[in-house]
Design an enzyme around this catalytic site. Structure first.
Site, mmCIF file in Angstrom:
data_model
loop_
_atom_site.group_PDB
_atom_site.id
_atom_site.type_symbol
_atom_site.label_atom_id
_atom_site.label_comp_id
_atom_site.label_asym_id
_atom_site.label_seq_id
_atom_site.Cartn_x
_atom_site.Cartn_y
_atom_site.Cartn_z
ATOM 1 N N ILE A 1 0.822 -1.209 0.000
ATOM 2 C CA ILE A 1 0.000 0.000 0.000
ATOM 3 C C ILE A 1 0.864 1.269 0.000
ATOM 4 C CG2 ILE A 1 -1.931 1.189 1.133
ATOM 5 C CD1 ILE A 1 -2.423 -1.696 -0.246
ATOM 6 N N GLN B 1 26.788 11.607 -34.654
ATOM 7 C CA GLN B 1 25.448 11.381 -35.187
ATOM 8 C C GLN B 1 24.785 10.151 -34.546
ATOM 9 O OE1 GLN B 1 24.709 10.186 -39.348
ATOM 10 N NE2 GLN B 1 23.726 12.180 -39.556
ATOM 11 N N GLU C 1 -9.105 5.643 -14.038
ATOM 12 C CA GLU C 1 -8.594 7.014 -14.126
ATOM 13 C C GLU C 1 -7.180 7.108 -13.557
ATOM 14 O OE1 GLU C 1 -11.657 9.471 -12.408
ATOM 15 O OE2 GLU C 1 -12.988 9.060 -14.100
ATOM 16 N N GLU D 1 -1.049 -0.510 -10.547
ATOM 17 C CA GLU D 1 -2.323 -0.069 -11.166
ATOM 18 C C GLU D 1 -2.602 -0.832 -12.463
ATOM 19 O OE1 GLU D 1 -3.784 3.823 -10.813
ATOM 20 O OE2 GLU D 1 -2.427 4.339 -9.179
ATOM 21 N N TYR E 1 -17.376 -10.680 -6.875
ATOM 22 C CA TYR E 1 -17.114 -9.226 -6.881
ATOM 23 C C TYR E 1 -18.279 -8.442 -6.279
ATOM 24 C CZ TYR E 1 -20.046 -8.692 -11.086
ATOM 25 O OH TYR E 1 -21.093 -8.666 -11.960
HETATM 26 C C1 LIG Z 1 5.660 -0.294 -5.269
HETATM 27 C C2 LIG Z 1 4.270 -0.813 -5.334
HETATM 28 C C3 LIG Z 1 3.207 0.009 -4.938
HETATM 29 C C4 LIG Z 1 1.903 -0.465 -4.976
HETATM 30 N N1 LIG Z 1 0.883 0.329 -4.506
HETATM 31 C C5 LIG Z 1 -0.362 -0.201 -4.367
HETATM 32 C C6 LIG Z 1 -1.398 0.536 -3.701
HETATM 33 O O1 LIG Z 1 -1.211 1.687 -3.283
HETATM 34 N N2 LIG Z 1 -2.605 -0.058 -3.528
HETATM 35 C C7 LIG Z 1 -2.861 -1.320 -3.968
HETATM 36 O O2 LIG Z 1 -3.988 -1.783 -3.789
HETATM 37 N N3 LIG Z 1 -1.905 -2.049 -4.615
HETATM 38 C C8 LIG Z 1 -0.664 -1.522 -4.813
HETATM 39 N N4 LIG Z 1 0.328 -2.256 -5.435
HETATM 40 C C9 LIG Z 1 0.029 -3.596 -5.910
HETATM 41 C C10 LIG Z 1 0.038 -3.700 -7.421
HETATM 42 O O3 LIG Z 1 -1.104 -3.065 -7.954
HETATM 43 C C11 LIG Z 1 0.149 -5.189 -7.790
HETATM 44 O O4 LIG Z 1 1.463 -5.591 -7.478
HETATM 45 C C12 LIG Z 1 -0.181 -5.440 -9.234
HETATM 46 O O5 LIG Z 1 -1.545 -5.254 -9.467
HETATM 47 C C13 LIG Z 1 0.225 -6.856 -9.671
HETATM 48 O O6 LIG Z 1 -0.267 -7.809 -8.773
HETATM 49 P P1 LIG Z 1 0.712 -8.952 -8.219
HETATM 50 O O7 LIG Z 1 1.918 -8.277 -7.685
HETATM 51 O O8 LIG Z 1 -0.061 -9.820 -7.294
HETATM 52 O O9 LIG Z 1 1.140 -9.780 -9.510
HETATM 53 P P2 LIG Z 1 0.297 -10.960 -10.185
HETATM 54 O O10 LIG Z 1 -1.114 -10.565 -10.357
HETATM 55 O O11 LIG Z 1 0.596 -12.224 -9.471
HETATM 56 O O12 LIG Z 1 0.985 -11.000 -11.621
HETATM 57 C C14 LIG Z 1 2.224 -11.669 -11.850
HETATM 58 C C15 LIG Z 1 2.441 -11.724 -13.384
HETATM 59 O O13 LIG Z 1 1.380 -12.485 -13.984
HETATM 60 C C16 LIG Z 1 0.788 -11.742 -15.028
HETATM 61 N N5 LIG Z 1 -0.650 -12.037 -15.102
HETATM 62 C C17 LIG Z 1 -1.529 -12.143 -14.075
HETATM 63 N N6 LIG Z 1 -2.756 -12.412 -14.542
HETATM 64 C C18 LIG Z 1 -2.651 -12.467 -15.900
HETATM 65 C C19 LIG Z 1 -3.574 -12.699 -16.964
HETATM 66 N N7 LIG Z 1 -4.858 -12.906 -16.733
HETATM 67 N N8 LIG Z 1 -3.092 -12.690 -18.244
HETATM 68 C C20 LIG Z 1 -1.794 -12.467 -18.507
HETATM 69 N N9 LIG Z 1 -0.875 -12.228 -17.534
HETATM 70 C C21 LIG Z 1 -1.303 -12.238 -16.252
HETATM 71 C C22 LIG Z 1 1.001 -10.264 -14.629
HETATM 72 O O14 LIG Z 1 0.943 -9.427 -15.774
HETATM 73 C C23 LIG Z 1 2.401 -10.325 -14.031
HETATM 74 O O15 LIG Z 1 3.362 -10.255 -15.054
HETATM 75 C C24 LIG Z 1 1.641 -1.777 -5.443
HETATM 76 C C25 LIG Z 1 2.708 -2.599 -5.858
HETATM 77 C C26 LIG Z 1 3.996 -2.132 -5.793
HETATM 78 C C27 LIG Z 1 5.124 -3.053 -6.203
#
Ligand SMILES: Cc1cc2nc3c(=O)[nH]c(=O)nc-3n(C[C@H](O)[C@H](O)[C@H](O)COP(=O)(O)OP(=O)(O)OC[C@H]3O[C@@H](n4cnc5c(N)ncnc54)[C@H](O)[C@@H]3O)c2cc1C
Length: 388
Positions: free
Chosen positions: A166, A288, A250, A372, A187
């Site tokens: 977060i 260049q 957004e 995001e 959901y």
């Molecule tokens: C520095 C940082 C700040 C953050 N801040 C916030 C915040 O303020 N609030 C908040 O709620 N979250 C926050 N996040 C969380 C962030 O939004 C998630 O890390 C992100 O959505 C990815 O989720 P995950 O890490 O679980 O990866 P996963 O969902 O496990 O994904 C792992 C890989 O699998 C791929 N993948 C997953 N599903 C599919 C699919 N259906 N098709 C193809 N590829 C897929 C993804 O593209 C990725 O390459 C933050 C993360 C970080 C690292």
């Protein structure tokens, strides 16, 4: 210069007077007040509170908050400009301001009832940092698979579970937390709650030690029978998925702006450095081969900016922007990575050490393809829109 006809659309990058003024004041602030702190904030993985106070004073922590609540009364596009200018100097400061405006304040303006707005918007405009808590350890891309539970109890909802990753968690005192009131409903069980620091059962847990945007805090949130008054339900119970989808649609325009700003910051550095650095008896910018690399990345940055500005302007005009925003985020984050990488290359060995600013842009760029909505999820959105 000819005067455009009144009905002729303006170019996307031509700013109105108030947009120009905002950009100039944020640029000046970023250079004078943020630039001197960048390295120290990165090393200590922390913002000084004085910087947060100055951001509130500048008016960029409440850009879309109406003036009657003490905000700047601006549009979404103003937030995009502020995030871009701050990220040019430090993408960590950019994301702090981005989350505050494009997620937290945006959600409150759209979904908050009049009582919540009157109570919370003045605080957010003046001194309170906000955070947005959707992700969990086992639910990232599949955000609506979240496990945090909300149970009704008298005049409260009682929240249990953990949130991960977060942004702003260390600085924030207001958190929009998503939890389900009924896991079987999928959901349709998801609901949004306004959790305030100090509420019993709420605490901020471990802070992540990150590759990039290190000054931005990223922490776990612990909800241990956290009692939230019913007055703090944001929107309707069971409609939290709408709050999440609409704000994130957004919000990703803001991340696009962060990445454009980062890319411009890297471009500024490479232009300056290649004119100064001499090899073979002349400035490396005179070769260049170097000029063409810089010209190409400048072209890509302009294209990324047009995508991001277009989606922001569409949003402000109440037009559909989903596909454009997803395209803007994926493209700008890839351009940012390429720009930062080129900057490191053009600095040679100096690009690889912390005495120069470009290695940090390179580390900071990576996050644009993750949060995001990862790049794959942006592609999924675009594909769904264009393939049906
Ligand atoms: C520095 C940082 C700040 C953050 N801040 C916030 C915040 O303020 N609030 C908040 O709620 N979250 C926050 N996040 C969380 C962030 O939004 C998630 O890390 C992100 O959505 C990815 O989720 P995950 O890490 O679980 O990866 P996963 O969902 O496990 O994904 C792992 C890989 O699998 C791929 N993948 C997953 N599903 C599919 C699919 N259906 N098709 C193809 N590829 C897929 C993804 O593209 C990725 O390459 C933050 C993360 C970080 C690292």
């Amino acid at each position: 210069m000819t005067t455009p006809a009144a009905d002729m659309p303006l170019s996307l990058t031509r700013l109105t007077e108030d947009e120009s003024l905002l950009r100039a004041s944020v640029r000046e602030f970023a250079e004078a007040r943020v630039r001197p702190l960048v390295r120290e904030m990165d090393e200590h993985a922390k913002f000084p509170r004085t910087l947060l106070d100055e951001l509130f004073k500048l008016g960029v922590m409440g850009i879309e908050i109406p003036e009657k609540f003490g905000g700047s009364g601006g549009r979404f596009f103003h937030s995009v400009l502020a995030v871009e200018e701050l990220s040019r100097v430090d993408p960590s400061v950019g994301v702090l301001v981005d989350v505050q405006n494009t997620l937290v304040i945006n959600a409150l303006i759209r979904w908050g009832n009049p009582e919540q707005q009157a109570r919370l918007l003045p605080r957010l405009a003046q001194k309170s940092v906000g955070a947005y808590a959707l992700s969990e350890a086992a639910s990232g891309s599949d955000a609506f698979g979240l496990q945090a539970r909300a149970r009704e109890d008298g005049d409260s909802w009682v929240l249990t579970g953990r949130k991960l990753w977060i942004t702003n968690a260390n600085e924030a005192d207001l958190f929009i937390v998503f939890a389900t009131v009924n896991p079987e409903a999928g959901y349709r069980g998801i609901s949004a709650f306004l959790v305030e620091r100090g509420m019993a059962g709420f605490s901020v847990g471990k802070k992540e030690d990150k590759l990039g945007i290190r000054a931005s805090s990223t922490c776990e949130l612990l909800l241990e029978d956290c009692r939230v008054p019913k007055a703090n339900v944001l929107g309707e119970i069971g409609k939290g998925y709408k709050v999440a989808i609409e704000t994130l649609n957004e919000g990703r325009i803001g991340i696009g702006a962060q990445m454009v700003g980062l890319a411009v910051g890297a471009l500024d550095c490479m232009i300056k450095y290649t004119k100064e650095r001499k090899q073979f008896g002349k400035a490396i910018a005179d070769f260049q081969g170097v000029q063409f690399q810089i010209a190409r990345i400048a072209t890509e940055i302009e294209a990324a900016r047009l995508l991001v500005y277009n989606s922001a302007r569409l949003r402000d005009q109440g037009q559909p922007f989903l596909t454009e925003a997803a395209m803007g985020k994926i493209f700008s984050s890839e351009v940012a990575e390429r720009a930062a990488s080129l900057a490191v290359n053009l600095y040679g060995g100096y690009g690889f050490v912390k005495d120069y600013p470009v290695e940090k842009y390179y580390r900071d760029a990576k996050i644009g393809q993750i949060y995001e909505g990862t790049s794959n999820l942006q592609l999924q959105t675009i594909a769904k829109q264009i393939l049906g």
